[in-house]
Write a protein that holds these residues in place. Structure first.
Motif, PDB file in Angstrom:
ATOM      1  N   ARG A 196       0.755  -1.162   0.148  1.00 34.47           N
ATOM      2  CA  ARG A 196       0.106   0.024  -0.025  1.00 34.47           C
ATOM      3  C   ARG A 196       0.993   1.347  -0.128  1.00 34.47           C
ATOM      4  O   ARG A 196       1.594   1.213   0.898  1.00 34.47           O
ATOM      5  CB  ARG A 196      -0.954  -0.008   0.942  1.00 34.47           C
ATOM      6  CG  ARG A 196      -1.880  -1.116   1.328  1.00 34.47           C
ATOM      7  CD  ARG A 196      -2.643  -1.322   2.659  1.00 34.47           C
ATOM      8  NE  ARG A 196      -3.453  -2.298   2.836  1.00 34.47           N
ATOM      9  CZ  ARG A 196      -4.667  -2.762   2.412  1.00 34.47           C
ATOM     10  NH1 ARG A 196      -5.241  -1.575   1.930  1.00 34.47           N
ATOM     11  NH2 ARG A 196      -5.338  -3.487   2.505  1.00 34.47           N
ATOM     12  N   PHE A 197       0.849   2.039  -1.054  1.00 28.46           N
ATOM     13  CA  PHE A 197       1.660   3.179  -1.048  1.00 28.46           C
ATOM     14  C   PHE A 197       0.818   4.325  -1.786  1.00 28.46           C
ATOM     15  O   PHE A 197      -0.140   4.049  -2.723  1.00 28.46           O
ATOM     16  CB  PHE A 197       2.914   3.127  -1.664  1.00 28.46           C
ATOM     17  CG  PHE A 197       2.979   2.217  -3.121  1.00 28.46           C
ATOM     18  CD1 PHE A 197       2.982   3.137  -4.110  1.00 28.46           C
ATOM     19  CD2 PHE A 197       3.048   1.137  -3.262  1.00 28.46           C
ATOM     20  CE1 PHE A 197       3.102   2.681  -5.350  1.00 28.46           C
ATOM     21  CE2 PHE A 197       2.983   0.526  -4.391  1.00 28.46           C
ATOM     22  CZ  PHE A 197       3.081   1.240  -5.455  1.00 28.46           C
ATOM     23  N   GLN A 198       1.382   5.637  -1.608  1.00 25.12           N
ATOM     24  CA  GLN A 198       0.747   6.575  -2.618  1.00 25.12           C
ATOM     25  C   GLN A 198       1.701   7.321  -3.454  1.00 25.12           C
ATOM     26  O   GLN A 198       2.659   7.430  -2.913  1.00 25.12           O
ATOM     27  CB  GLN A 198       0.128   7.833  -1.589  1.00 25.12           C
ATOM     28  CG  GLN A 198      -0.740   8.717  -2.229  1.00 25.12           C
ATOM     29  CD  GLN A 198      -1.411   9.774  -1.191  1.00 25.12           C
ATOM     30  OE1 GLN A 198      -0.762   9.883  -0.124  1.00 25.12           O
ATOM     31  NE2 GLN A 198      -2.226  10.404  -1.765  1.00 25.12           N
ATOM     32  N   VAL A 199       1.324   7.575  -4.821  1.00 26.97           N
ATOM     33  CA  VAL A 199       2.175   8.042  -5.527  1.00 26.97           C
ATOM     34  C   VAL A 199       2.132   9.741  -5.183  1.00 26.97           C
ATOM     35  O   VAL A 199       1.516  10.751  -6.335  1.00 26.97           O
ATOM     36  CB  VAL A 199       1.922   7.866  -7.112  1.00 26.97           C
ATOM     37  CG1 VAL A 199       2.593   6.392  -7.525  1.00 26.97           C
ATOM     38  CG2 VAL A 199       0.518   8.006  -7.521  1.00 26.97           C
ATOM     39  N   LYS A 200       2.439  10.200  -4.173  1.00 24.94           N
ATOM     40  CA  LYS A 200       2.178  11.395  -3.774  1.00 24.94           C
ATOM     41  C   LYS A 200       2.789  12.412  -4.534  1.00 24.94           C
ATOM     42  O   LYS A 200       4.413  12.493  -4.405  1.00 24.94           O
ATOM     43  CB  LYS A 200       2.548  11.543  -2.175  1.00 24.94           C
ATOM     44  CG  LYS A 200       2.137  12.891  -1.380  1.00 24.94           C
ATOM     45  CD  LYS A 200       0.918  13.103  -1.341  1.00 24.94           C
ATOM     46  CE  LYS A 200       0.574  14.060  -0.438  1.00 24.94           C
ATOM     47  NZ  LYS A 200      -0.857  14.710  -0.494  1.00 24.94           N
ATOM     48  N   ASP A 201       2.280  13.417  -5.059  1.00 27.93           N
ATOM     49  CA  ASP A 201       2.947  14.774  -5.728  1.00 27.93           C
ATOM     50  C   ASP A 201       4.070  14.144  -6.842  1.00 27.93           C
ATOM     51  O   ASP A 201       5.149  14.807  -6.717  1.00 27.93           O
ATOM     52  CB  ASP A 201       3.597  15.720  -4.678  1.00 27.93           C
ATOM     53  CG  ASP A 201       2.600  16.229  -3.726  1.00 27.93           C
ATOM     54  OD1 ASP A 201       1.342  16.705  -4.406  1.00 27.93           O
ATOM     55  OD2 ASP A 201       2.670  16.075  -2.460  1.00 27.93           O
ATOM     56  N   GLN A 202       3.687  13.439  -7.499  1.00 28.66           N
ATOM     57  CA  GLN A 202       4.638  12.777  -8.509  1.00 28.66           C
ATOM     58  C   GLN A 202       3.826  12.446  -9.708  1.00 28.66           C
ATOM     59  O   GLN A 202       2.775  12.341 -10.073  1.00 28.66           O
ATOM     60  CB  GLN A 202       5.254  11.421  -8.184  1.00 28.66           C
ATOM     61  CG  GLN A 202       6.343  11.411  -7.323  1.00 28.66           C
ATOM     62  CD  GLN A 202       6.866   9.827  -7.195  1.00 28.66           C
ATOM     63  OE1 GLN A 202       6.497   9.119  -6.407  1.00 28.66           O
ATOM     64  NE2 GLN A 202       8.019   9.937  -7.690  1.00 28.66           N
TER      65      GLN A 202
END
Length: 557
Positions: free
Chosen positions: A113-119
């Motif tokens: 589980r991860f987020q492609v934060k501000d990418q």
């Protein structure tokens, strides 16, 4: 009437609350990792497939999406997947390297589980365990800009992922035995494009890609090989560079582009030639022996006629070729006028005006220890532990697993003096650091840093000294996560260590990674706060000495 108005107001308030408090969208995937027979160079061998595919399924997402990938390991060996270039803010627990996670054991599953934060940008995933990278298991991670953030080019007619790289016919288990026996795996047997290798003049059942006349297409190239830099070019079609590893670039046009191991870039190609077949060509760079190459067919829809056997020439080799490639690197520039999905939008992060708080000068070396081949950084050849280092930190058991800072910030030993040990460097949270890679060998190197992007400010021949800083690009260097270092040359990068966690700095040349050319930066937040780093996930497997230890107190907001 009054009651109706009040109802509408309440609905609007509730809706506003939901919109403000609602999470970013989730994308969910279920992957089955299995063995399968593959033959990238025409020689059947055991490969690693995801959902029966090579390349594996594409993660096609938008900036800030939450990614959930349930991975079932049907191999007979432990498995980890890493998300090359995805920064995973505050979440090195999901990094998929042996230093941060216990592997997914055979017959079990684990949900990342991860987020492609501000990418935004072009990235890829691959297995980090053993020599699995030599068997496949790779696929695309394409992160698109949100609708409100303009992109500095029109939407392409289609978006193609192209995986290129070297390949060995021995099979990954045989390659592992060679390295475990203390020898090099040597020269690869060929080059593949998306797991296939074709030669000029061969009849193919289906082209790799199709284009319609007059339309423009995006090609995302990634070098997923083991050790070989390559050059990519498309017969009769210039390529407009638009993105490198998550950064929009100044849109220069190139006839061919060098792509080093572990690197990705995007180009736009317009179908403005005679409607027929054309070759995409991928050829090796900087090998001592003869060039290796492969081609694939790009076909115009309703086109007539085969591709010409007259291929565009590759760039020069040897010393002249290194200078050519180095100059091409210098031509890459960050597009400061484009918006981007990151906390510091392009053009507002004046990295050249930030004082450097620490300099790491890292020198790679190749030597033998007890008669066996090893690779090292500043005299330390890394070895993993049964207990992942991140878990040892979290459970307060580092004294039983590893020692910090065995590797000095500056090289202090001859290149042939090497110690085999776990290589973990303490680093200060939010420090702005400079990392200089100096290559004394006759072969090209490529390095990658997990958890961050860095500014690739310089590559030059010779040895680095502080006076070389006057040659840095401190205005519009590309923000990226990998850097090549040419033979007998150096490269410099700058980054802010603002992502708490344990992060891998490694050679992307997998023989070197496997035999010790890597380290981990431990970037701990003094506050031990959820604002800086997430807690150990509930589903995270435990292994090594922490398996029987009591759970530590979780971080709090």
């Amino acid at each position: 009437m009054e009651r109706t108005s009040m109802t509408v107001v309440c609905l609007l308030v509730c809706l506003s609350f939901v919109l403000v408090k609602g999470e970013d969208p989730y994308l969910r995937f279920e992957w089955n990792v299995t063995y399968g027979t593959i033959a990238p160079l025409g020689v059947p061998q055991q490969g690693i497939l995801i959902n029966g595919q090579l390349p594996g399924p594409r993660i096609n997402c938008t900036s800030n999406n939450n990614i959930v990938v349930n991975v079932f390991n049907h191999l007979d060996e432990p498995l980890l997947l890493t998300w090359n270039g995805v920064q995973q803010r505050k979440n090195s627990w999901q990094d998929g390297t042996p230093g941060t996670m216990c592997p997914i054991m055979p017959g079990t599953n684990f949900t990342y589980r991860f987020q492609v934060k501000d990418q935004i940008g072009s990235f890829f995933y691959f297995p980090t365990t053993d020599l699995h990278r030599a068997a496949g298991g790779f696929g695309a991670i394409n992160v698109h800009s949100r609708a409100l953030i303009p992109v500095p080019f029109d939407n392409p007619a289609d978006d193609y992922s192209v995986f290129v790289g070297d390949w060995y016919n021995k099979g990954y288990k045989s390659l592992k035995k060679i390295l475990d026996g203390g020898r090099t795996i040597g020269r690869p047997d060929g080059i593949h494009i998306n797991g296939k290798s074709e030669k000029v003049g061969e009849k193919v059942a289906e082209p790799l890609y199709k284009m319609e006349a007059g339309k423009t297409y995006r090609y995302r190239f990634c070098n997923v090989g083991m050790r070989t830099s390559v050059n990519v070019r498309i017969q009769g079609h210039p390529m407009k560079l638009v993105e490198i590893e998550g950064s929009h670039t100044v849109q220069n046009v190139y006839e061919s582009l060098d792509l080093h191991v572990g690197q990705c870039l995007s180009v736009l190609v317009t179908a403005d030639q005679e409607p027929k077949d054309y070759y995409m060509i991928v050829s090796s760079r900087f090998l001592k022996q003869a060039e290796l190459s492969s081609v694939s067919i790009i076909r115009y829809v309703n086109g007539k006629g085969p591709a010409s056997s007259d291929l565009p020439a590759p760039p020069p080799e040897n010393t002249q070729g290194i200078a050519w490639s180095m100059n091409q690197f210098r031509s890459f520039r960050w597009n400061l006028t484009a918006s981007a999905a990151r906390p510091n939008p392009q053009g507002s992060y004046h990295y050249g005006q930030i004082n450097i708080t620490r300099t790491f000068k890292i020198v790679n070396s190749r030597t033998e220890v007890d008669g066996k081949l090893r690779y090292a950084l500043n005299g330390i050849s890394h070895t993993d532990s049964e207990t992942p280092f991140k878990l040892a930190e979290y459970f307060g058991a580092t004294d039983k697993v590893f020692k910090y800072d065995l590797m000095p910030d500056q090289p202090s030993t001859p290149d042939d003096k090497v110690t085999i040990a776990s290589n973990i460097k303490n680093a200060t949270f939010r420090n702005f650091v400079e990392i200089v890679f100096e290559n004394h060998e006759k072969t090209i190197q490529t390095y990658h840093l997990d958890g961050y992007s860095f500014f690739a400010v310089a590559v030059e021949p010779g040895k680095w000294t502080p006076e070389k800083r006057k040659n840095y690009n401190l205005v519009d260097a590309i923000s990226r996560h990998s850097i090549q270092v040419y033979p007998n040359s150096w490269a410099a990068v700058m980054t802010t260590l603002d992502n708490a966690g344990l992060w891998s700095l490694r050679s992307e040349m997998w023989e070197r990674f496997y035999l010790g050319q890597q380290l981990y930066f431990s970037v701990l937040s003094p506050a031990r706060s959820l604002r800086d780093e997430y807690n150990l996930p509930d589903n995270h497997p435990l292994c090594g000495i922490v398996k029987t230890m009591p759970m530590p107190s979780p971080y709090k907001a």
